[in-house]
Every structure is written in structure tokens, then in C-alpha cells.
Design a protein around this motif. Structure first.
Motif, mmCIF file in Angstrom:
data_model
loop_
_atom_site.group_PDB
_atom_site.id
_atom_site.type_symbol
_atom_site.label_atom_id
_atom_site.label_comp_id
_atom_site.label_asym_id
_atom_site.label_seq_id
_atom_site.Cartn_x
_atom_site.Cartn_y
_atom_site.Cartn_z
ATOM 1 N N VAL A 107 61.095 62.769 29.037
ATOM 2 C CA VAL A 107 62.084 62.428 30.066
ATOM 3 C C VAL A 107 61.420 61.642 31.185
ATOM 4 O O VAL A 107 61.964 60.662 31.702
ATOM 5 C CB VAL A 107 62.755 63.703 30.624
ATOM 6 N N GLU B 227 61.075 58.020 30.317
ATOM 7 C CA GLU B 227 62.346 57.303 30.380
ATOM 8 C C GLU B 227 62.769 57.052 31.825
ATOM 9 O O GLU B 227 63.290 55.988 32.154
ATOM 10 C CB GLU B 227 63.425 58.091 29.644
ATOM 11 N N ASP C 207 72.817 56.424 30.951
ATOM 12 C CA ASP C 207 71.467 56.827 30.547
ATOM 13 C C ASP C 207 70.944 57.968 31.414
ATOM 14 O O ASP C 207 70.318 58.915 30.901
ATOM 15 C CB ASP C 207 70.508 55.637 30.627
ATOM 16 N N LEU D 282 69.965 61.859 30.354
ATOM 17 C CA LEU D 282 68.694 62.521 30.675
ATOM 18 C C LEU D 282 68.924 63.835 31.395
ATOM 19 O O LEU D 282 68.207 64.817 31.169
ATOM 20 C CB LEU D 282 67.825 61.591 31.523
ATOM 21 N N GLU E 147 69.809 66.348 28.858
ATOM 22 C CA GLU E 147 68.637 66.743 28.073
ATOM 23 C C GLU E 147 67.735 67.686 28.861
ATOM 24 O O GLU E 147 67.194 68.645 28.296
ATOM 25 C CB GLU E 147 67.866 65.496 27.641
ATOM 26 N N VAL F 141 65.931 62.938 38.383
ATOM 27 C CA VAL F 141 67.043 62.209 37.766
ATOM 28 C C VAL F 141 68.240 62.183 38.711
ATOM 29 O O VAL F 141 68.903 61.148 38.867
ATOM 30 C CB VAL F 141 67.428 62.848 36.417
#
Length: 503
Positions: A70, A73, A99, A103, A106, A129
Motif C-alpha cells: 500500500v 502505491e 484508487d 487502498l 485494502e 490515504v
């Protein structure tokens, strides 16, 4: 689903002092401006540093490995988020939001096995995030971003009605000085939009300004061309007929360029138009003008027209690949700021000597040289740089007028037959001089009590001047008129000092 994912993650997490990468999300500053190569290398694998410090779990632990994926990304998406300058309905915005939400889901699904170290890592990852998501949403929906879009739409509608639509319908575009002035007014309003130092907002404003200035430049070139003499007759030389044909194509290309810059052309692209204009240049270069000076000059004029259009065709990627919107790094701005720093030093010296009653310190020659310096600064037709230079000029002129009035008051020797109304005007000027000294030294905001007091006192002086009856005395009329203008200039200067304008 996206909001539910964010809600579940927020309920599991609280604000943390550190992010997954060792630093909390900083609103894009770290990603915007970067750092030294050593710092960037340290940020590439921050979890390894975390492991060296704590090492309760091996990096191969499934939960930590997933969080590390993660992290990679997010490191890829971060710069894209921090440089995105569009709106919420843009395709890139939806992609980035999709996107980041993925994340977040996730991270939410990472199994921490109830272990505090894994829970802390997951919490920091979720906050990183979420920070990017907030930054993306805040900039895309920021009032200043909406203001930029509204002004862009206003300019787009104006250009469409006056230039693009008439030519699209086979008519004649309404290109005149009135249109140029209307565009200039929108440009000035754009320069006043506050960005709060946010890179996406600065970028959006810069892109809007560069395109609008380019359109204004193209239109101004067209209005100047209309005053030129008509093209030469085709009977003069066979090459003239072909040059005239190219001129017609150039006129069409001009309208296409304006439509492209304003986002009013769905079919054409800058690359396609550039190829067309280049082909016109090749066609003109191949013409045999047989040493005819008049035809040669005519061809040269058309080539210059084409070059003037070509120079604006690199704006398609403007703001994406450059940092020209960060005017703090602009050489002209740095030059202006150096002058302003010098002016600030001189202003402090003038005020310090005035407090002591010393009128010997009169750096007028130095101030005049600074005005000359500012006049030579290259603004590159950038409205923000022009405005920065104008404000610096006003700062210099404010000190010069202050010194002039002080000197006039010191030299004043009223005679016994002076008109009472004329004496009243000079009394007001004395009060205005004292108030101007306070305005020159003022360094606060509009919400400050001192600002409100100065504004009220200056307004009272204007009312006092309005109450002066010249009684037909021409000298008093002239003196009162100049005093009113002087008071208004002080008010405008105070307003300029507190309007929080930015580059």
C-alpha cells in the motif's frame, strides 16, 4: 461504498503523530517540493527504518508486507494528488478518488491479529490515504478553485459569442478593443484569486491566466492587423495570389487557436494546428518573389503572423510539465522582492527620522532609481508579475509623496492675507501627513482595531475637506482637489497593504 469504507476506517483510527512513512501527510508540501537525494532515499523505504527501531515483527509478516505494498502505491499516487488542479467531475479526479478509496478498503481489510504494532501500522497507513483523499477533495472543491472556474467560463462564453460562434456559422468575428478590454478585466480578477499557497490552486490559476493572456495576445494581434493596408493585388505578381490564400488560412487558424485555448474545440488539437501552420510556412518559403521588395515584405508579414500563432501552441501541456506557476522562483519576482526589501529598509529610516523631527534624511534620489529599476523588470506579459511590479511602484511612490508633503509643510509660511479656506485645507494636509506616517508603518490586517481606526480617521479628513467652502477662491479649489486625491491615495495604499494579495 466509498463513504462507508472511509467511515469504517475512521472509526477504527484516531489521529496519529506519525504516518506509515514516519511523517504525517503535510498537505502535499513534501511531495510538491521534494528534498535532497538523501531525504528521498530515506522516504523510499521508511518501514525499514521503523523495523530497525522496533523490530517486533519480521518484514515478511503478511500484514506488514501488505501495508508495505500500500505504501508503494500511495508513494505513486501522492505526487499526482498534490499536482492535480482540476475539478471533481474531471476524469483524473475520479480515477484518483477511486484508487485511493480502493487502498483505504485494502488497509481496512488487513488482519492485525489484535497485535498493537500491526494495529498502529494499519492506523498510520489509513491516515496517510485519508490525508490524500482530503487534500484531493479540498482542492477540487475549494472556493478559490470554483472562482477560477467561474471566471474561465465567463471568458469562454465571451470568446465563444464574439469570436468562435460567428466564424463557425460562416459570419465575421466581433474582434475589437471592447473585447480586448473585457478579457483584460477578467484577467485582473483572476490575479486577485487567493490560492493560500496551495500548489493545485496556483497551478489552476496559472493555467487559466496563461491561456487567457494568449487569447488576448492573439486577438490584440488581429485588431492591429485590421489597421494595416490591404494585401497587394494579385495582378502585381503571381506569388501575391498564393500569399493572399495563405492569409485566409491564417485567419481561420487564428480562430481555431482561440477555440483550442479556451477549450471550445472538441475536434482539433494543438499538434494538428501546429502541423497546418508549419505547412503554411513551408509553402511561403517556397515562393519565388523575384527580388520584389514589396512582395518580400508582404510575405514576411504573413510569416510573422504564423510565428505569432505558433508560439501559443505549446500551452497544451503548460502547467503539467513546468513549475512556472510557482512565481516565488521567478527571476522577475525575485528582482521585485529585492527592490521591496530595499524600499522597506528606506521606509523604516524615513519614519525613524520623522519621529525625531529630522527632515535631513531624504532618500528621494535612491527611491527614484528604484522606480527606474522596477520599470526595467521584464514581466513577460504575465499579469501576476505586472501586478507585483505595480504594487512595488505604489510602495515607492507612497514614500516619495510622504517626503514631499513633509517638506512642503516645513517650508510653508502663510501670509497675513491668506484665505481662511486655504488655511483649512493646509490644516487637513498636516493631519493627513501624520496619518500617512502611521499607514506607512502599519503592518497588520483589516480585522485589527488599528486598521479600523486609521480608516475612520482618513474618512473624517475627507469629510473635513468636503466641508471646506472655497468661496470662489481658485487657489483653494485647486488645493482642496489635490488634498482629496492625496487622502484617497492613502486609503488605497492602506487597502493594498491589507488585501493579502499573493503571487
Amino acid at each position: 461504498m466509498r463513504r462507508a469504507a472511509r467511515s469504517r476506517t475512521r472509526s477504527k483510527t484516531h489521529r496519529a503523530e506519525n504516518s506509515l512513512f514516519g511523517k504525517p501527510f503535510d498537505g502535499g508540501k513534501r511531495m510538491d517540493h521534494g528534498g535532497s537525494q538523501q531525504q528521498q532515499q530515506q522516504q523510499q523505504h521508511p518501514m525499514e527504518q521503523q523495523y530497525h527501531q522496533q523490530q517486533p515483527y519480521h518484514p515478511q509478516h503478511p500484514a506488514m508486507m501488505r501495508l508495505y505494498e500500500v505504501q508503494k502505491e500511495v508513494a505513486s499516487l501522492g505526487p499526482q494528488v498534490c499536482h492535480f488542479s482540476g475539478l471533481q467531475n474531471d476524469r483524473d479526479y475520479k480515477r484518483l478518488e477511486r484508487d485511493l478509496t480502493r487502498l483505504l478498503l485494502e488497509v481496512d481489510q488487513v488482519d492485525t491479529e489484535g497485535k498493537p504494532e500491526l494495529q498502529g501500522a494499519r492506523k498510520r497507513a489509513a491516515q496517510e490515504v485519508e490525508g490524500l483523499l482530503r487534500y484531493l477533495e479540498e482542492n477540487a472543491s475549494h472556493p478559490s478553485r470554483q472562482a477560477i472556474e467561474e471566471l474561465s467560463n465567463e471568458a469562454r462564453q465571451l470568446v465563444d459569442e464574439r469570436v468562435v460562434a460567428p466564424q463557425r456559422d460562416g459570419g465575421v468575428a466581433e474582434i475589437n478593443d471592447e473585447l480586448v478590454d473585457a478579457l483584460q478585466e477578467i484577467i485582473l480578477r483572476l490575479t486577485q484569486v487567493k490560492t493560500e499557497g496551495r500548489v493545485p490552486l496556483r497551478k489552476a490559476r496559472y493555467r487559466a491566466l496563461t491561456r487567457l493572456c494568449a487569447v488576448q495576445d492573439v486577438i490584440e494581434g488581429r485588431t492591429q492587423q485590421q489597421t494595416l493596408s490591404l494585401p497587394l493585388s494579385g495582378d502585381t505578381h503571381e506569388a501575391v495570389h498564393r500569399i493572399n490564400q495563405v492569409m485566409v488560412k491564417v485567419s481561420v487558424a487564428r480562430s481555431q487557436l482561440v477555440a483550442l485555448l479556451m477549450g471550445l474545440s472538441g475536434r482539433d488539437s494543438c499538434a494538428h494546428l501546429s502541423r497546418i501552420l508549419t505547412e503554411m510556412q513551408v509553402e511561403l518559403d517556397a515562393l519565388d518573389v523575384s527580388g520584389n521588395a514589396a512582395i518580400r515584405n508582404y510575405r514576411k508579414q504573413v510569416v510573422e503572423e504564423i510565428n505569432g500563432l505558433l508560439k501559443h501552441l505549446d500551452l497544451e501541456g503548460e502547467g503539467d510539465d513546468t513549475r512556472r506557476y510557482d512565481l516565488a522562483q521567478n527571476n522577475s519576482i525575485r528582482e521585485i522582492e529585492a527592490v521591496r526589501a530595499h524600499v522597506s529598509h528606506l521606509r523604516e529610516g524615513v519614519l525613524r527620522h520623522c519621529v525625531m523631527g529630522d527632515l535631513s534624511f531624504r532618500p528621494k534620489a535612491e527611491l527614484q532609481s528604484l522606480l527606474t529599476h522596477l520599470d526595467a523588470v521584464d514581466t513577460a506579459k504575465n499579469p501576476c508579475i505586472r501586478e507585483a511590479r505595480r504594487r512595488a511602484v505604489v510602495e515607492v511612490q507612497a514614500i516619495i509623496t510622504f517626503l514631499d508633503l513633509r517638506e512642503a509643510l516645513a517650508r510653508r509660511q502663510p501670509g497675513p492675507h491668506e484665505h481662511p479656506s486655504h488655511r483649512s485645507v493646509w490644516l487637513v494636509l498636516g493631519s493627513l501627513s501624520d496619518l500617512q506616517a502611521q499607514v506607512l508603518g502599519f503592518d497588520g490586517k483589516r480585522a485589527d482595531k488599528s486598521y479600523m481606526m486609521l480608516e475612520e480617521l482618513l474618512t473624517k479628513q475627507l469629510l473635513a475637506l468636503d466641508a471646506v467652502d472655497p468661496q470662489g477662491d481658485e487657489m483653494t479649489k485647486m488645493a482642496r482637489k489635490q488634498a482629496v486625491k492625496f487622502a484617497q491615495n492613502i486609503l488605497n495604499y492602506l487597502d493594498m497593504k491589507t488585501d493579502e494579495w499573493e503571487y
